[in-house]
Write a protein that holds these residues in place. Structure first.
Motif, PDB file in Angstrom:
ATOM      1  N   GLY A  51       0.779  -1.225   0.000  1.00 32.16           N
ATOM      2  CA  GLY A  51       0.000   0.000   0.000  1.00 32.16           C
ATOM      3  C   GLY A  51       0.810   1.274   0.000  1.00 32.16           C
ATOM      4  O   GLY A  51       0.238   2.366  -0.033  1.00 32.16           O
ATOM      5  N   SER A  52       2.142   1.180   0.024  1.00 29.64           N
ATOM      6  CA  SER A  52       2.960   2.389   0.120  1.00 29.64           C
ATOM      7  C   SER A  52       2.874   3.253  -1.130  1.00 29.64           C
ATOM      8  O   SER A  52       3.187   4.444  -1.084  1.00 29.64           O
ATOM      9  CB  SER A  52       4.425   2.022   0.400  1.00 29.64           C
ATOM     10  OG  SER A  52       4.950   1.208  -0.628  1.00 29.64           O
ATOM     11  N   THR A  53       2.450   2.683  -2.254  1.00 26.46           N
ATOM     12  CA  THR A  53       2.271   3.465  -3.478  1.00 26.46           C
ATOM     13  C   THR A  53       0.829   3.914  -3.649  1.00 26.46           C
ATOM     14  O   THR A  53       0.537   5.078  -3.935  1.00 26.46           O
ATOM     15  CB  THR A  53       2.698   2.656  -4.715  1.00 26.46           C
ATOM     16  OG1 THR A  53       4.086   2.292  -4.589  1.00 26.46           O
ATOM     17  CG2 THR A  53       2.527   3.479  -5.991  1.00 26.46           C
ATOM     18  N   SER A  54      -0.102   2.986  -3.430  1.00 29.00           N
ATOM     19  CA  SER A  54      -1.522   3.298  -3.629  1.00 29.00           C
ATOM     20  C   SER A  54      -2.139   4.034  -2.452  1.00 29.00           C
ATOM     21  O   SER A  54      -3.143   4.733  -2.602  1.00 29.00           O
ATOM     22  CB  SER A  54      -2.312   2.011  -3.877  1.00 29.00           C
ATOM     23  OG  SER A  54      -2.304   1.198  -2.710  1.00 29.00           O
ATOM     24  N   GLY A  55      -1.554   3.856  -1.254  1.00 25.10           N
ATOM     25  CA  GLY A  55      -2.133   4.459  -0.065  1.00 25.10           C
ATOM     26  C   GLY A  55      -3.294   3.680   0.521  1.00 25.10           C
ATOM     27  O   GLY A  55      -3.968   4.161   1.431  1.00 25.10           O
ATOM     28  N   ILE A  56      -3.535   2.472   0.022  1.00 22.53           N
ATOM     29  CA  ILE A  56      -4.629   1.639   0.510  1.00 22.53           C
ATOM     30  C   ILE A  56      -4.037   0.384   1.166  1.00 22.53           C
ATOM     31  O   ILE A  56      -3.206  -0.295   0.558  1.00 22.53           O
ATOM     32  CB  ILE A  56      -5.578   1.228  -0.627  1.00 22.53           C
ATOM     33  CG1 ILE A  56      -6.147   2.468  -1.323  1.00 22.53           C
ATOM     34  CG2 ILE A  56      -6.718   0.362  -0.093  1.00 22.53           C
ATOM     35  CD1 ILE A  56      -7.031   2.146  -2.503  1.00 22.53           C
ATOM     36  N   PRO A  57      -4.434   0.069   2.393  1.00 26.43           N
ATOM     37  CA  PRO A  57      -3.886  -1.120   3.058  1.00 26.43           C
ATOM     38  C   PRO A  57      -4.034  -2.374   2.216  1.00 26.43           C
ATOM     39  O   PRO A  57      -5.024  -2.567   1.520  1.00 26.43           O
ATOM     40  CB  PRO A  57      -4.727  -1.220   4.341  1.00 26.43           C
ATOM     41  CG  PRO A  57      -5.182   0.179   4.606  1.00 26.43           C
ATOM     42  CD  PRO A  57      -5.407   0.783   3.248  1.00 26.43           C
ATOM     43  N   PHE A  58      -3.023  -3.217   2.293  1.00 29.33           N
ATOM     44  CA  PHE A  58      -2.969  -4.490   1.575  1.00 29.33           C
ATOM     45  C   PHE A  58      -3.006  -4.279   0.051  1.00 29.33           C
ATOM     46  O   PHE A  58      -3.321  -5.192  -0.695  1.00 29.33           O
ATOM     47  CB  PHE A  58      -4.096  -5.429   2.016  1.00 29.33           C
ATOM     48  CG  PHE A  58      -4.055  -5.750   3.483  1.00 29.33           C
ATOM     49  CD1 PHE A  58      -3.198  -6.724   3.969  1.00 29.33           C
ATOM     50  CD2 PHE A  58      -4.839  -5.047   4.391  1.00 29.33           C
ATOM     51  CE1 PHE A  58      -3.125  -7.007   5.329  1.00 29.33           C
ATOM     52  CE2 PHE A  58      -4.781  -5.312   5.751  1.00 29.33           C
ATOM     53  CZ  PHE A  58      -3.914  -6.298   6.219  1.00 29.33           C
ATOM     54  N   ALA A  59      -2.635  -3.045  -0.386  1.00 29.29           N
ATOM     55  CA  ALA A  59      -2.605  -2.704  -1.812  1.00 29.29           C
ATOM     56  C   ALA A  59      -3.913  -3.078  -2.495  1.00 29.29           C
ATOM     57  O   ALA A  59      -3.933  -3.536  -3.635  1.00 29.29           O
ATOM     58  CB  ALA A  59      -1.416  -3.375  -2.500  1.00 29.29           C
ATOM     59  N   LEU A  60      -5.007  -2.869  -1.783  1.00 26.58           N
ATOM     60  CA  LEU A  60      -6.325  -3.214  -2.303  1.00 26.58           C
ATOM     61  C   LEU A  60      -6.563  -2.518  -3.639  1.00 26.58           C
ATOM     62  O   LEU A  60      -6.315  -1.326  -3.776  1.00 26.58           O
ATOM     63  CB  LEU A  60      -7.388  -2.771  -1.298  1.00 26.58           C
ATOM     64  CG  LEU A  60      -8.696  -3.550  -1.256  1.00 26.58           C
ATOM     65  CD1 LEU A  60      -8.434  -4.959  -0.736  1.00 26.58           C
ATOM     66  CD2 LEU A  60      -9.698  -2.842  -0.341  1.00 26.58           C
ATOM     67  N   GLY A  61      -7.054  -3.270  -4.595  1.00 23.47           N
ATOM     68  CA  GLY A  61      -7.356  -2.714  -5.891  1.00 23.47           C
ATOM     69  C   GLY A  61      -6.231  -2.788  -6.895  1.00 23.47           C
ATOM     70  O   GLY A  61      -6.440  -2.585  -8.096  1.00 23.47           O
TER      71      GLY A  61
END
Length: 210
Positions: A51-61
């Motif tokens: 998620g460090s790029t998307s900002g969503i936990p577990f890189a959701l999506g």
């Protein structure tokens, strides 16, 4: 409690002390999802669970994973024009701030962010806590149950079991990158079993915890 916000990311407006991050990374991966959720899925940190790029936990999506497949199978996760949509489920990390690649957070860093995670957990006030992986499970079991000294943190053995907490039902899961077909099935069966039960009776008053 009803939260008057439609923000999916950081609905409670937390402002933790950001650590130094890579230029391509967001400063922190805030909690994401339904702020009125009954199920709160808790991970370690962006460097472990994404998620460090998307900002969503577990890189959701970003891609389909065993965890996203599980969330879809129980109708927690869907997609719309604005991206991943969670219903009755909230995701967050015990260490929400990002760090440069290859950098491990210290015990002091985890301790410094502890109050922000606790504030988020209390604000969501979920019925079921779902810690993922050894560190998140240790944190939840120690803080929100009375059984830390009696539980061996063998995540394969604890996976998709039920632990009665202080006002919560705790359902630990192993790290999703370790899931095989049997672990996926155990998690799915456990979620379906809880959802078909009167699980809200396990809830106490979260604001008295701690």
């Amino acid at each position: 409690m009803t939260h008057l916000t439609d923000r999916r990311s950081n609905p409670f407006g937390l402002t933790p002390p950001f650590d130094r991050s890579d230029e391509s990374a967001v400063p922190a991966v805030f909690g994401y999802g339904d702020p009125n959720a009954d199920f709160h899925v808790i991970g370690d940190r962006p460097g472990v669970h994404g998620g460090s790029t998307s900002g969503i936990p577990f890189a959701l999506g970003r891609r389909e994973t065993p965890l996203t497949s599980l969330l879809r199978s129980v109708d927690f996760l869907s997609d719309d024009a604005d991206g991943p949509h969670l219903d009755d489920c909230f995701l967050s990390y015990i260490h929400m701030c990002t760090l440069p690649a290859g950098t491990e957070p210290t015990a002091d860093s985890y301790a410094r962010l502890e109050r922000f995670f606790d504030a988020e957990l209390r604000a969501v006030n979920a019925h079921v806590l779902v810690p993922i992986g050894r560190r998140a499970t240790a944190r939840v079991v120690e803080s929100y149950t009375t059984r830390r000294t009696r539980i061996e943190l063998d995540m394969d053995a604890l996976h998709a079991t039920e632990i009665r907490g202080r006002g919560f039902l705790v359902v630990p899961l192993a790290d999703p990158d370790r899931w095989d077909e049997s672990l996926v099935a155990r998690a799915s069966d456990r979620f379906e079993s809880i959802l078909s039960s009167d699980y809200r009776q396990t809830k106490g008053v979260a604001t008295t915890v701690g």
